[in-house]
Design a protein around this motif. Structure first.
Motif, PDB file in Angstrom:
ATOM      1  N   GLU A 103      42.368  48.695  33.660  1.00 28.01           N
ATOM      2  CA  GLU A 103      41.984  48.229  35.191  1.00 28.01           C
ATOM      3  C   GLU A 103      40.816  47.078  34.798  1.00 28.01           C
ATOM      4  O   GLU A 103      40.667  46.019  35.505  1.00 28.01           O
ATOM      5  CB  GLU A 103      41.270  49.209  35.795  1.00 28.01           C
ATOM      6  CG  GLU A 103      42.158  50.450  36.265  1.00 28.01           C
ATOM      7  CD  GLU A 103      42.284  51.399  35.278  1.00 28.01           C
ATOM      8  OE1 GLU A 103      41.698  51.336  34.223  1.00 28.01           O
ATOM      9  OE2 GLU A 103      42.929  52.505  35.458  1.00 28.01           O
ATOM     10  N   GLU A 124      33.052  46.531  38.450  1.00 24.35           N
ATOM     11  CA  GLU A 124      33.902  47.096  39.661  1.00 24.35           C
ATOM     12  C   GLU A 124      33.783  46.213  40.849  1.00 24.35           C
ATOM     13  O   GLU A 124      32.896  45.421  40.884  1.00 24.35           O
ATOM     14  CB  GLU A 124      33.338  48.390  40.115  1.00 24.35           C
ATOM     15  CG  GLU A 124      33.283  49.637  39.240  1.00 24.35           C
ATOM     16  CD  GLU A 124      32.600  49.480  37.905  1.00 24.35           C
ATOM     17  OE1 GLU A 124      33.127  49.908  36.863  1.00 24.35           O
ATOM     18  OE2 GLU A 124      31.446  49.215  38.142  1.00 24.35           O
ATOM     19  N   LYS A 174      41.012  48.317  48.230  1.00 25.22           N
ATOM     20  CA  LYS A 174      40.500  47.392  47.442  1.00 25.22           C
ATOM     21  C   LYS A 174      40.678  45.904  48.011  1.00 25.22           C
ATOM     22  O   LYS A 174      42.054  45.842  48.122  1.00 25.22           O
ATOM     23  CB  LYS A 174      41.006  47.328  46.185  1.00 25.22           C
ATOM     24  CG  LYS A 174      40.176  48.844  45.611  1.00 25.22           C
ATOM     25  CD  LYS A 174      40.208  48.751  44.110  1.00 25.22           C
ATOM     26  CE  LYS A 174      41.771  49.133  43.569  1.00 25.22           C
ATOM     27  NZ  LYS A 174      42.285  50.456  44.257  1.00 25.22           N
ATOM     28  N   HIS A 196      39.048  39.666  41.281  1.00 21.42           N
ATOM     29  CA  HIS A 196      39.609  41.023  41.258  1.00 21.42           C
ATOM     30  C   HIS A 196      41.017  41.007  42.217  1.00 21.42           C
ATOM     31  O   HIS A 196      41.376  42.059  42.764  1.00 21.42           O
ATOM     32  CB  HIS A 196      38.631  42.011  41.960  1.00 21.42           C
ATOM     33  CG  HIS A 196      37.369  42.224  41.074  1.00 21.42           C
ATOM     34  ND1 HIS A 196      37.734  43.036  39.796  1.00 21.42           N
ATOM     35  CD2 HIS A 196      36.386  42.053  41.043  1.00 21.42           C
ATOM     36  CE1 HIS A 196      36.536  43.181  39.209  1.00 21.42           C
ATOM     37  NE2 HIS A 196      35.558  42.759  40.030  1.00 21.42           N
ATOM     38  N   ASP A 248      43.564  40.968  40.921  1.00 21.21           N
ATOM     39  CA  ASP A 248      44.833  41.684  40.233  1.00 21.21           C
ATOM     40  C   ASP A 248      44.806  43.366  40.417  1.00 21.21           C
ATOM     41  O   ASP A 248      45.656  43.823  40.177  1.00 21.21           O
ATOM     42  CB  ASP A 248      44.852  41.386  38.795  1.00 21.21           C
ATOM     43  CG  ASP A 248      43.626  41.741  37.941  1.00 21.21           C
ATOM     44  OD1 ASP A 248      42.627  41.916  38.725  1.00 21.21           O
ATOM     45  OD2 ASP A 248      43.339  41.909  36.696  1.00 21.21           O
ATOM     46  N   CYS A 249      43.725  43.430  41.296  1.00 23.03           N
ATOM     47  CA  CYS A 249      43.699  45.059  41.484  1.00 23.03           C
ATOM     48  C   CYS A 249      43.532  45.368  42.904  1.00 23.03           C
ATOM     49  O   CYS A 249      43.512  46.612  43.350  1.00 23.03           O
ATOM     50  CB  CYS A 249      42.456  45.782  40.957  1.00 23.03           C
ATOM     51  SG  CYS A 249      40.768  45.239  41.250  1.00 23.03           S
ATOM     52  N   ASP A 286      44.522  45.830  46.738  1.00 21.66           N
ATOM     53  CA  ASP A 286      45.474  46.379  47.369  1.00 21.66           C
ATOM     54  C   ASP A 286      45.976  45.216  48.653  1.00 21.66           C
ATOM     55  O   ASP A 286      47.004  44.941  48.860  1.00 21.66           O
ATOM     56  CB  ASP A 286      45.447  47.396  48.180  1.00 21.66           C
ATOM     57  CG  ASP A 286      44.844  48.532  47.363  1.00 21.66           C
ATOM     58  OD1 ASP A 286      45.612  48.907  46.447  1.00 21.66           O
ATOM     59  OD2 ASP A 286      43.663  49.074  47.329  1.00 21.66           O
ATOM     60  N   ARG A 298      37.519  40.305  36.300  1.00 22.91           N
ATOM     61  CA  ARG A 298      38.979  40.170  36.174  1.00 22.91           C
ATOM     62  C   ARG A 298      39.297  39.113  37.517  1.00 22.91           C
ATOM     63  O   ARG A 298      38.499  39.072  38.517  1.00 22.91           O
ATOM     64  CB  ARG A 298      39.834  41.447  36.517  1.00 22.91           C
ATOM     65  CG  ARG A 298      39.471  42.553  35.584  1.00 22.91           C
ATOM     66  CD  ARG A 298      40.332  42.147  34.265  1.00 22.91           C
ATOM     67  NE  ARG A 298      41.800  41.771  34.433  1.00 22.91           N
ATOM     68  CZ  ARG A 298      42.765  41.764  33.586  1.00 22.91           C
ATOM     69  NH1 ARG A 298      42.104  41.271  32.430  1.00 22.91           N
ATOM     70  NH2 ARG A 298      44.088  41.234  33.915  1.00 22.91           N
TER      71      ARG A 298
END
Length: 382
Positions: free
Chosen positions: A37, A85, A120, A159, A161-162, A164, A206
């Protein structure tokens, strides 16, 4: 004016500092970064249990009714820990779109999911030629029945790539740099035609390059006015910059603390180098820069929820300009006073400076915001 924290705010700060202090050591962060992650799902669950993801939302929407002050407390703590995060993209940027642009149905559908840690979010706004201009939008949204079809490409989606779902700016009318004709759409990251390519950024977080190829969305995906969404985007970005200002204070404070500790233990000519006056002066310069940045960050926090777009924007421009300047002073002195070890991957201070550099660039660097503030006539209108 009383700037002391309330009892509830102090509990929030102490609880989060304790959690991050126990779980975000330097080696822990390296392990999280190397995971699939790129951050810690376990800590994400703990953020949820603490109510951090529900914090920015009104109680009637399923949140905790926090203000920009509580957000700043959280962001400063995350900055000190160099947390990885996707809190900023989900709760701050995504949360601001939901709060300021969502209708009753949209808030009821998405806010509980965010508060529970189940959803997310990310903000897909930057394009290859846009630099820092929010109104430069080449991605298009063509009307198709009651919905739209999106085509285009977004870069450096933090973020992405993570996430939703993605909040996407797209042009419904006008030319590439027109301020009108910009809409905001909430797009499922796994929808047909969406391609996401993730990668690690210089500071260990990320991001992703996202392509939209004939992506169909319904009318319910539109947030705010599809023909005039730029004011919403600007308000969301102002909210985000105020939060990043608080994170910057955490990063700068950590660099200063590491540097002062190093000056106390590193010896040269038989004495601790902190006894040399010129190095003491450099450490004081760092402290002064942090306090100046903290003051303007507090002002930006106070103005973040303001409905006066002009005064809010003045405060945000001033905060970004001053913190960018101060962050450079603190970071360069931290590296200089640590010597060669400050440049190594095995020592934390260099990672803090990388994060500070990325914070300066995020949503416009210090020079960009200083020019924008000057064009408005300065922080205080004549």
């Amino acid at each position: 004016m009383d700037f002391d924290l309330s009892e509830e705010q102090s509990i929030l700060k102490d609880s989060l500092d304790r959690l991050l202090g126990d779980t975000y050591g330097f080696e822990d962060r390296k392990r999280y970064m190397a995971s699939a992650e790129g951050w810690s799902p376990q800590l994400w669950s703990q953020y949820t249990e603490m109510g951090l993801l529900a914090l920015p939302f009104a109680e009637e929407d399923g949140g905790l009714g926090g203000t920009a002050v509580e957000t700043a407390i959280v962001m400063e703590s995350l900055g000190k820990a160099l947390a990885l995060e996707p809190y900023f993209t989900t709760a701050i940027l995504g949360g601001a779109f939901l709060r300021y642009g969502g209708n009753d149905d949209q808030r009821a559908r998405y806010i509980p999911a965010v508060a529970e840690g189940a959803l997310k979010l990310a903000f897909a706004q930057v394009e290859r030629n846009s630099r820092f201009d929010l109104h430069h939008v080449e991605t298009t949204a063509r009307k198709d029945g009651s919905g739209y079809v999106l085509n285009g490409q977004k870069s450096v989606v933090l973020h992405g790539d993570c996430a939703d779902k993605l909040f996407v700016t797209a042009r419904t009318a006008g030319d590439v740099r027109d301020e009108n004709g910009i809409g905001v759409f909430l797009v499922d990251a796994t929808a047909q035609g969406v391609t996401v390519r993730g990668y690690r950024t210089q500071d260990g977080l990320r991001a992703a390059e996202v392509t939209f190829d004939n992506v169909a969305v319904g009318a319910e995906a539109v947030f705010g006015d599809a023909e005039n969404g730029l004011p919403l985007v600007r308000r969301v970005v102002d909210t985000g910059i105020a939060a990043l200002a608080a994170e910057s204070i955490g990063v700068m404070s950590a660099m200063h603390a590491l540097t002062v500790d190093y000056l106390k233990v590193r010896k040269q000519f038989g004495v601790a180098i902190g006894q040399f006056q010129v190095l003491q002066h450099a450490a004081v310069d760092m402290f002064v820069a942090i306090e100046q940045a903290r003051s303007i960050s507090l002002y930006a926090t106070m103005m973040a929820d303001s409905d006066d777009a002009t005064e809010r924007t003045r405060a945000i421009h001033a905060a970004k300009a001053e913190i960018g300047r101060g962050g450079k002073i603190v970071g360069e002195n931290a590296i200089q006073l640590h010597g060669g070890v400050g440049m190594t991957m095995e020592y934390a201070v260099g990672h803090y400076f990388k994060r500070m550099t990325m914070l300066n660039i995020a949503h416009g660097d210090a020079d960009y915001h200083l020019r924008a503030l000057a064009a408005m006539g300065g922080l205080l209108a004549a």
